[in-house]
Design an enzyme around this catalytic site. Structure first.
Site, PDB file in Angstrom:
ATOM      1  N   CYS A  55       0.837  -1.197   0.000  1.00 49.21           N
ATOM      2  CA  CYS A  55       0.000   0.000   0.000  1.00 49.21           C
ATOM      3  C   CYS A  55       0.882   1.262   0.000  1.00 49.21           C
ATOM      4  O   CYS A  55       1.862   1.348   0.739  1.00 49.21           O
ATOM      5  CB  CYS A  55      -0.912  -0.003   1.228  1.00 49.21           C
ATOM      6  SG  CYS A  55      -2.042   1.409   1.240  1.00 49.21           S
ATOM      7  N   CYS A  59       0.281   4.979   6.980  1.00 48.38           N
ATOM      8  CA  CYS A  59      -0.347   4.762   8.298  1.00 48.38           C
ATOM      9  C   CYS A  59       0.657   4.071   9.243  1.00 48.38           C
ATOM     10  O   CYS A  59       1.116   2.957   8.948  1.00 48.38           O
ATOM     11  CB  CYS A  59      -1.613   3.938   8.152  1.00 48.38           C
ATOM     12  SG  CYS A  59      -2.682   4.527   6.805  1.00 48.38           S
ATOM     13  N   CYS A  62       0.346   0.358  10.307  1.00 52.74           N
ATOM     14  CA  CYS A  62      -0.123  -0.673   9.375  1.00 52.74           C
ATOM     15  C   CYS A  62       0.976  -1.545   8.779  1.00 52.74           C
ATOM     16  O   CYS A  62       1.912  -1.049   8.139  1.00 52.74           O
ATOM     17  CB  CYS A  62      -0.919  -0.031   8.243  1.00 52.74           C
ATOM     18  SG  CYS A  62      -1.689  -1.299   7.200  1.00 52.74           S
ATOM     19  N   CYS A  99     -16.486  -9.338   5.596  1.00 53.02           N
ATOM     20  CA  CYS A  99     -15.877  -8.050   5.292  1.00 53.02           C
ATOM     21  C   CYS A  99     -14.579  -8.244   4.518  1.00 53.02           C
ATOM     22  O   CYS A  99     -13.669  -8.949   4.975  1.00 53.02           O
ATOM     23  CB  CYS A  99     -15.597  -7.305   6.599  1.00 53.02           C
ATOM     24  SG  CYS A  99     -14.815  -5.713   6.319  1.00 53.02           S
ATOM     25  N   CYS A 130     -19.619  -6.425   3.577  1.00 51.36           N
ATOM     26  CA  CYS A 130     -18.901  -5.215   3.978  1.00 51.36           C
ATOM     27  C   CYS A 130     -17.597  -5.174   3.192  1.00 51.36           C
ATOM     28  O   CYS A 130     -17.019  -6.221   2.893  1.00 51.36           O
ATOM     29  CB  CYS A 130     -18.619  -5.257   5.480  1.00 51.36           C
ATOM     30  SG  CYS A 130     -17.678  -3.817   6.052  1.00 51.36           S
ATOM     31  N   CYS A 190     -19.631   1.826   8.474  1.00 53.16           N
ATOM     32  CA  CYS A 190     -18.862   1.178   9.543  1.00 53.16           C
ATOM     33  C   CYS A 190     -17.627   2.049   9.734  1.00 53.16           C
ATOM     34  O   CYS A 190     -16.805   2.164   8.820  1.00 53.16           O
ATOM     35  CB  CYS A 190     -18.473  -0.239   9.117  1.00 53.16           C
ATOM     36  SG  CYS A 190     -17.352  -1.047  10.273  1.00 53.16           S
ATOM     37  N   ARG A 266     -18.040  -2.731  17.821  1.00 57.11           N
ATOM     38  CA  ARG A 266     -17.253  -3.953  17.599  1.00 57.11           C
ATOM     39  C   ARG A 266     -15.919  -3.909  18.331  1.00 57.11           C
ATOM     40  O   ARG A 266     -15.100  -3.004  18.119  1.00 57.11           O
ATOM     41  CB  ARG A 266     -17.017  -4.179  16.096  1.00 57.11           C
ATOM     42  CG  ARG A 266     -16.286  -5.510  15.814  1.00 57.11           C
ATOM     43  CD  ARG A 266     -16.273  -5.889  14.344  1.00 57.11           C
ATOM     44  NE  ARG A 266     -17.587  -5.833  13.798  1.00 57.11           N
ATOM     45  CZ  ARG A 266     -17.961  -4.964  12.855  1.00 57.11           C
ATOM     46  NH1 ARG A 266     -17.106  -4.122  12.350  1.00 57.11           N
ATOM     47  NH2 ARG A 266     -19.193  -4.967  12.416  1.00 57.11           N
TER      48      ARG A 266
HETATM   49  N1  SAM Z   1      -6.663   0.387   3.054  1.00 56.31           N
HETATM   50  C1  SAM Z   1      -7.957   0.639   3.533  1.00 56.31           C
HETATM   51  C2  SAM Z   1      -8.023   1.803   4.487  1.00 56.31           C
HETATM   52  O1  SAM Z   1      -7.040   2.122   5.143  1.00 56.31           O
HETATM   53  O2  SAM Z   1      -9.104   2.401   4.591  1.00 56.31           O
HETATM   54  C3  SAM Z   1      -8.647  -0.559   4.149  1.00 56.31           C
HETATM   55  C4  SAM Z   1      -7.889  -1.515   5.049  1.00 56.31           C
HETATM   56  S1  SAM Z   1      -7.190  -0.845   6.550  1.00 56.31           S
HETATM   57  C5  SAM Z   1      -6.122  -2.155   7.013  1.00 56.31           C
HETATM   58  C6  SAM Z   1      -8.565  -0.841   7.679  1.00 56.31           C
HETATM   59  C7  SAM Z   1      -8.341  -0.397   9.097  1.00 56.31           C
HETATM   60  O3  SAM Z   1      -7.656  -1.407   9.831  1.00 56.31           O
HETATM   61  C8  SAM Z   1      -7.520   0.843   9.368  1.00 56.31           C
HETATM   62  O4  SAM Z   1      -8.232   2.029   9.164  1.00 56.31           O
HETATM   63  C9  SAM Z   1      -7.159   0.673  10.821  1.00 56.31           C
HETATM   64  O5  SAM Z   1      -8.127   1.279  11.647  1.00 56.31           O
HETATM   65  C10 SAM Z   1      -7.175  -0.846  11.021  1.00 56.31           C
HETATM   66  N2  SAM Z   1      -5.822  -1.365  11.302  1.00 56.31           N
HETATM   67  C11 SAM Z   1      -4.828  -1.531  10.398  1.00 56.31           C
HETATM   68  N3  SAM Z   1      -3.709  -1.994  10.990  1.00 56.31           N
HETATM   69  C12 SAM Z   1      -3.988  -2.108  12.311  1.00 56.31           C
HETATM   70  C13 SAM Z   1      -3.226  -2.513  13.446  1.00 56.31           C
HETATM   71  N4  SAM Z   1      -1.956  -2.868  13.342  1.00 56.31           N
HETATM   72  N5  SAM Z   1      -3.838  -2.524  14.657  1.00 56.31           N
HETATM   73  C14 SAM Z   1      -5.135  -2.147  14.771  1.00 56.31           C
HETATM   74  N6  SAM Z   1      -5.892  -1.751  13.729  1.00 56.31           N
HETATM   75  C15 SAM Z   1      -5.332  -1.716  12.512  1.00 56.31           C
HETATM   76  C1  DTB Z   2     -11.257  -2.426  11.371  1.00 57.31           C
HETATM   77  O1  DTB Z   2     -11.611  -1.418  12.008  1.00 57.31           O
HETATM   78  N1  DTB Z   2     -10.409  -3.344  11.798  1.00 57.31           N
HETATM   79  C2  DTB Z   2     -10.180  -4.373  10.806  1.00 57.31           C
HETATM   80  C3  DTB Z   2     -11.185  -3.975   9.701  1.00 57.31           C
HETATM   81  N2  DTB Z   2     -11.710  -2.726  10.155  1.00 57.31           N
HETATM   82  C4  DTB Z   2     -10.785  -3.947   8.312  1.00 57.31           C
HETATM   83  C5  DTB Z   2      -8.760  -4.529  10.388  1.00 57.31           C
HETATM   84  C6  DTB Z   2      -7.806  -4.789  11.525  1.00 57.31           C
HETATM   85  C7  DTB Z   2      -6.465  -5.042  10.940  1.00 57.31           C
HETATM   86  C8  DTB Z   2      -5.447  -5.433  11.964  1.00 57.31           C
HETATM   87  C9  DTB Z   2      -4.108  -5.618  11.372  1.00 57.31           C
HETATM   88  C10 DTB Z   2      -3.999  -6.684  10.332  1.00 57.31           C
HETATM   89  O2  DTB Z   2      -4.464  -7.831  10.547  1.00 57.31           O
HETATM   90  O3  DTB Z   2      -3.376  -6.428   9.289  1.00 57.31           O
HETATM   91 FE1  SF4 Z   3      -2.834   1.235   3.352  1.00 57.57          FE
HETATM   92 FE2  SF4 Z   3      -2.778   0.090   5.729  1.00 57.57          FE
HETATM   93 FE3  SF4 Z   3      -3.201   2.699   5.580  1.00 57.57          FE
HETATM   94 FE4  SF4 Z   3      -5.126   0.952   4.719  1.00 57.57          FE
HETATM   95  S1  SF4 Z   3      -4.373   1.210   6.799  1.00 57.57           S
HETATM   96  S2  SF4 Z   3      -4.382   2.806   3.681  1.00 57.57           S
HETATM   97  S3  SF4 Z   3      -3.809  -0.715   3.939  1.00 57.57           S
HETATM   98  S4  SF4 Z   3      -1.313   1.619   4.958  1.00 57.57           S
END
Ligand code: SAM
Ligand code: DTB
Ligand code: SF4
Length: 320
Positions: A55, A59, A62, A99, A130, A190, A266
């Protein structure tokens, strides 16, 4: 007489909730919960990463951001048959919502086409659908709606003030704009955030106030506890040591419940690390939904057997 909920929440008002003695806060949350929901019932959503890693965003939490070295293996969009097989397995295990997550900044129109077929197929199985695909351009939410998408997940993640410490490649307004597009297309929202990123209690109150003041507030509110993944900036900052007292996480769940009484709240990422005792408190604080299945997107989640065991131990009934 029951006090009427304020029409809009100030950050100070939410912070005052977060500062209540724990038992007072939990009681208030549980009373709110019982006025609007069946008690002892938990809704189960299963996640699948349909496009993993690589990506372009930054973030700080992430593992899928291309710029960090986290060991996540990039994968192109999964074939339709694989996604439908995962959805069928989730349904057989008892999930009611499926989802799909994609590590995109946002989908190009041509990326959306195969996702629409996935949504149609999953919907036809009798599951709620979702998707979380990043920022949406005009018209994309309408196309998802036509395919049968019930919910779109797009998180605000934290307060407007702390946001810039976590993400610089898109701003808070971009997120609000996508949420408006989702709402405008008639797709349910959501939207939630992450706790444990080094934010202050005021920042947690700021996130909850933002969510609660969306008009209308989201139907689903995922509250994630940061999963620290090696290679991400937040792991480098905290080195696996929790950034906050887990009771602060429980308090945030309670504040979400009180300020958004009808929403599904959730208990999302981080359940393995939180442990059974804190999870039980989260259910008492008004959480009534979880991610169910052995994996979140790239990180682990409690396995299905241990969750079923937890439901029995707590007398929770999965929502059929
Ligand atoms: N790329 C898209 C976005 O950012 O909207 C969708 C997937 S992203 C992984 C969805 C959500 O997962 C993020 O907004 C964040 O709140 C959550 N998330 C990602 N990595 C995480 C982590 N290490 N711990 C907790 N929540 C996480
Ligand atoms: C949300 O709020 N939490 C989920 C879902 N929406 C997409 C994702 C959590 C991701 C946690 C880190 C991972 O497994 O990569
Ligand atoms: Fe990309 Fe992760 Fe940020 Fe979603 S949360 S935009 S997958 S870096």
């Amino acid at each position: 007489m029951r006090a009427k909920a304020p029409a809009s929440w100030s950050v100070a008002g939410v912070e005052a909730l977060l500062a209540l003695p724990m038992s007072d806060l939990l009681l208030k949350a549980q009373q709110t919960h019982r006025a609007h929901h069946r008690p002892n019932t938990v809704q189960l959503s299963t996640l699948l990463s349909i496009k993993t890693g690589g990506c372009p965003e930054d973030c700080a939490y992430c593992p899928q951001a291309a710029r960090y070295h986290t060991g996540v293996i990039n994968e192109d969009l999964l074939p339709l048959a694989d996604v439908l097989a995962a959805a069928a397995a989730a349904k057989a295990a008892g999930a009611t919502r499926f989802c799909m997550g994609a590590a995109w900044r946002g989908p190009r129109d041509r990326d959306l086409e195969p996702v629409l077929a996935m949504v149609e197929g999953i919907k036809a199985m009798g599951l709620e659908t979702c998707a979380t695909l990043g920022m949406l351009k005009p018209g994309q939410a309408e196309r998802l709606k036509c395919a049968g998408l019930d919910y779109y997940n797009h998180n605000l993640d934290t307060s407007p003030e702390f946001y810039g410490d976590i993400i610089t490649t898109r701003d808070y307004r971009d997120r609000l704009e996508t949420l408006e597009r989702v709402r405008g297309a008639g797709v349910r929202v959501c939207c939630g955030g992450i706790v444990g990123m080094g934010e202050s209690r005021t920042a947690r109150a700021g996130l909850i106030a933002q969510l609660a003041n969306l008009d209308p507030y989201p139907e689903s509110v995922p509250i994630n506890s940061l999963v620290q993944v090696e290679g991400t900036p937040l792991f480098e900052q905290f080195r696996g040591k929790a950034a906050i007292d887990p009771f602060e996480f429980v308090r945030t769940i309670a504040a979400a419940r009180i300020t958004m009484p009808k929403a599904m709240v959730r208990l999302s990422a981080g359940r393995r690390e939180l442990g059974d005792g804190i999870q039980a408190l989260c259910f008492f604080a008004g959480a009534n939904s979880i991610f169910y299945g052995d994996k979140l997107l790239t990180t682990g989640n409690p396995d299905v057997d241990s969750d079923r065991d937890l439901f029995v131990r707590l007398g929770l009934n999965p929502d059929a």
